[in-house]
Design an enzyme around this catalytic site. Sequence first.
Site, short mmCIF file in Angstrom:
data_model
loop_
_atom_site.label_atom_id
_atom_site.label_comp_id
_atom_site.label_asym_id
_atom_site.label_seq_id
_atom_site.Cartn_x
_atom_site.Cartn_y
_atom_site.Cartn_z
N GLY A 18 -7.81 2.54 -8.12
CA GLY A 18 -7.52 1.20 -7.63
C GLY A 18 -6.97 0.36 -8.77
N GLY A 19 -6.42 -0.80 -8.41
CA GLY A 19 -5.87 -1.72 -9.42
C GLY A 19 -6.05 -3.15 -8.99
N MET A 20 -7.29 -3.61 -8.98
CA MET A 20 -7.61 -4.91 -8.39
C MET A 20 -6.89 -6.07 -9.05
SD MET A 20 -11.68 -4.64 -7.62
CE MET A 20 -12.37 -3.28 -6.64
N TRP A 39 -6.83 9.48 -4.70
CA TRP A 39 -6.62 8.72 -3.46
C TRP A 39 -7.22 9.54 -2.33
CZ3 TRP A 39 -1.26 8.00 -0.68
CH2 TRP A 39 -1.40 7.05 0.34
N VAL A 45 -17.51 1.22 -3.50
CA VAL A 45 -17.42 2.49 -4.24
C VAL A 45 -18.42 2.49 -5.39
CG1 VAL A 45 -15.98 3.95 -5.69
CG2 VAL A 45 -15.03 2.97 -3.61
N TYR A 76 0.83 -1.20 0.00
CA TYR A 76 0.00 0.00 0.00
C TYR A 76 0.87 1.25 0.00
CZ TYR A 76 -4.23 2.72 0.92
OH TYR A 76 -5.28 3.61 0.82
N SER A 125 -18.75 -3.11 -6.30
CA SER A 125 -17.93 -2.79 -5.13
C SER A 125 -18.63 -1.74 -4.29
CB SER A 125 -16.56 -2.27 -5.57
OG SER A 125 -16.69 -1.00 -6.19
#
Length: 326
Positions: free
Chosen positions: A240-242, A265, A155, A54, A153
Site C-alpha cells: 500500500g501507499g497511504m 497484492w 491489516v 487503483y 489498520s
Amino acid sequence: MQQNAIRHHSFGKPLEVLKLESIEQPQPQAGEVRVRLERATINPSDYGMIGGSYGSLRELPAVAGREGVGVVEALGAGVSGVEIGTRVRFPGEDGAWQASACVAAEDLLVVPAEVPVDQAAISFINPPTAYCLLKKIVDLQAGDWVVQNAGNSAVGLSVIQMAKAFGLKTISQVRREELVEPLKAMGADHVVLEGSGWPKSVADLTGGAPVRLALNSIGGESAIDQIKALGEGGTQVTFGGMVGDKVRFPTRFLIFNDVRLTGFWWDQFGKRHGVDAVRAIMAEVYAMMADGRLKLPIEQSYPFSEYKAAIQHDSQPRLGKILLHP
C-alpha cells in the site's frame, strides 16, 4: 424490481461523485445465485477505485465497494447443492455497495456459520493479505521479528494477532500515542511512534535479534525507517501507499545489508493461484475468527442512506472498520 446502490458516473473524490441510486435488481441466470447484502466494508482501496487510481477499474457508471457478506436469496436454473440462506462472500466484482448481486454458484465462497456477520464482512481482503504477508513472502520461524507500519489498520491488527498465533514477534509503527496500549492489548510486542527515531534502538527492542520482515503500506519516511531497522538479508514488502510520498532509493542498505524490496497484492495472488488457493487461505482465516485468535474491531455500521456520514466517519482517527448496510 428496483434496489438501492451507491454508484459513481465519473472518477473523483467520494463525497463529490458518489450517489445513492435506484437500479434494476438483477435476476440469476442459469447456474447463478442472487446474494442479498448484509454488510459491506469501506476500505482504502475503495477510494482508489472511486478516484480512478487503483490497479483495476470498473466501467462507468460503477457501483462502489469491493468487500461484503450476504446470504443466498434466489437460485437460477440448474443450481443444486446451494441452500437459500447460506452466508457467502458478496460478489464484489461489480461493486459491493448494492442491495444484491448475482454470481456463478460454482464461485461461491461460503462463510462458516460460527463466524459473526460483522467479522465475515471484513474477512475477504485484509485478513488474507495479512496471512500471505506472514506466510508467503519469507520463510519465518517462531521467534522471528516483523516490523509493520499502519499498525492500527485492519491489516495491521490482523498481522499482530496472526503473528502472535504463529509465534512471531512484532514491532508496530503508529502515529498516535493513544494507540499504543490498545495494540499491545491485542498482542503487539512493541509499539513505536512514527518519527521518534525508533530504528536507532531496534536492537534493544529485539534483544539483538534481526528484523527479518518489514510490511509497508504507507511509504515515505515510515518506509525508510523500516529499511534502516531490517537485519542483513531482510525483506520489505510494500502492499500500500497511504501517503504517496516519495521513498529515497536505499542504495546503501541494498548493497551493505543485502535488503530485498518486493510487493504484494491480494487480488493478483488470487488470479495467479486460483480459487482453491484462495479458499485454503480463507479456511485458515475463518478458523482463527471462529476460535477468537483473530477479532477485528468494528467502529460503526451505517445504512446506505447515510453513506456520506459513513465516509466522513471513515476519514477520522479510529481503530475499527466502518460498515455499510442496505
